[in-house]
Enzyme design. Sequence first.
Site: not given
Length: 465
Positions: A217, A334
């Site tokens: 992704h 993150g």
Amino acid sequence: MSHKRIPKRKAAIAVGSVVALGAAAILLPNANASQDGSSTDAAPKTLKANDASDLAAQLQDLLGQAFAGSYYDSGTQQLVVNVISGDNNNVVVQAEKAGAKVREVKNSLATLQAGAKTLAADATIPGTAWALDPKTNKIQVTADSTVTGSNWDRLTSTVKSLGSDVAAVKKSSGTFKTLVSGGDAIFSQVQDGTVRCSLGFNVTASDGTPAFLTAGHCGVAAKDWSDSENGEPIATVDQATFPGDGDFSLVKYNDPATQAPSEVNVGGGQTVQITGAADATVGEQVFRMGSTTGLHDGTVTGLDATVNFQSETDPNGVDTVTGLIQTDVCAEAGDSGGSLFTQDGSAVGMTSGGSGDCTSGGETFFQPVTTALTATGATLGDGAAGAGAGDDGAGTADPSASATDGAGDQAGGDAVGGGDEGAATADPSATAGDDQSGTGVGDQSGAGDESGTGADDGSSLTQTH
């Protein structure tokens, strides 16, 4: 796919590249010792997790349709192999002589896989996931907090139709999502701002050029990647898979002379040497690095997992990813693309997505490294020194020496962009967690913004998106 903007931080890429796994030259020397179907008193062998994974693969071939999954019992350090009840005494004897602990179960792999296909056909709902759990010999289905009302009714009805002895469902308090940003950071500038992900493992592409693996992704979100937020691109996406049969990208370094370290930076001037790629085994301990939360450890809980993420490009769509590893390792935004590895230095996965956080826990999913290597044609790196500067003389770390449940301090800033020369070897198990290295901000590479102590520090390795 939406992405948040992040403050400018200096970051370097802590990466791991890997050589061919030479783990267990294995464990079947006596497998044909008894061909008469007689019982055996052979005791299960004490095995390392990697050796157990290799033995499980061999026993799956040996047992054929009688094989119904396996898992690693970390307490006894034994491989437990499920077999279908029936006239299988001969292969059971062989499995026991090979060193496995054998138990009889009801559900075959074919039954469980058929159940998973039913779920895919009838219950592909955003916020759901399922994986095969050899410990319970069931399909374990999870629904996140967004699955309510008619969707919850649809899911539970489908699970019920499979039978309580085949599938079970539980609720998760979090939300399944991919986490674009994180890891020992790599950055890309897109129209909506800065995208940050984590570099997973350095590899050699099929054409012989240097490259790295990260989350698919991330590769779909952006094409050109840098090792600093506003820096010039150093690598370009060559292949990206997401959604579908995995979540992985192959990203080639723009400079064909780039060399990258065969290690994962766990902070404090310490690295874990990556010695091979291995398939995950249910029950084994694994370690994850992430720029938001640092080094954390946990356990593999399921294989061949399917996750249905809410699409970020279509409000009514679902991004379904299959073939993932499910764990209880915590993750936060993150950490996408970063490294999942074992204490003895085997590359296992790259962070894909999950729910929860590193306070309350949750479920986290990883792309298997072995599958990504096969699909891209890449091979694990040769252990050369890091691109740019690297850690001259850096040794390997023991993740278990630092894995607990905190964050930050482990994130490294010394692999591709600046380095701690002569860095010591680390024990990841001694550093994963709240105070992974026991040192303050900035100890990793001499500057606070390279230590990975904050949620937006682009300084360590993996997690989900």
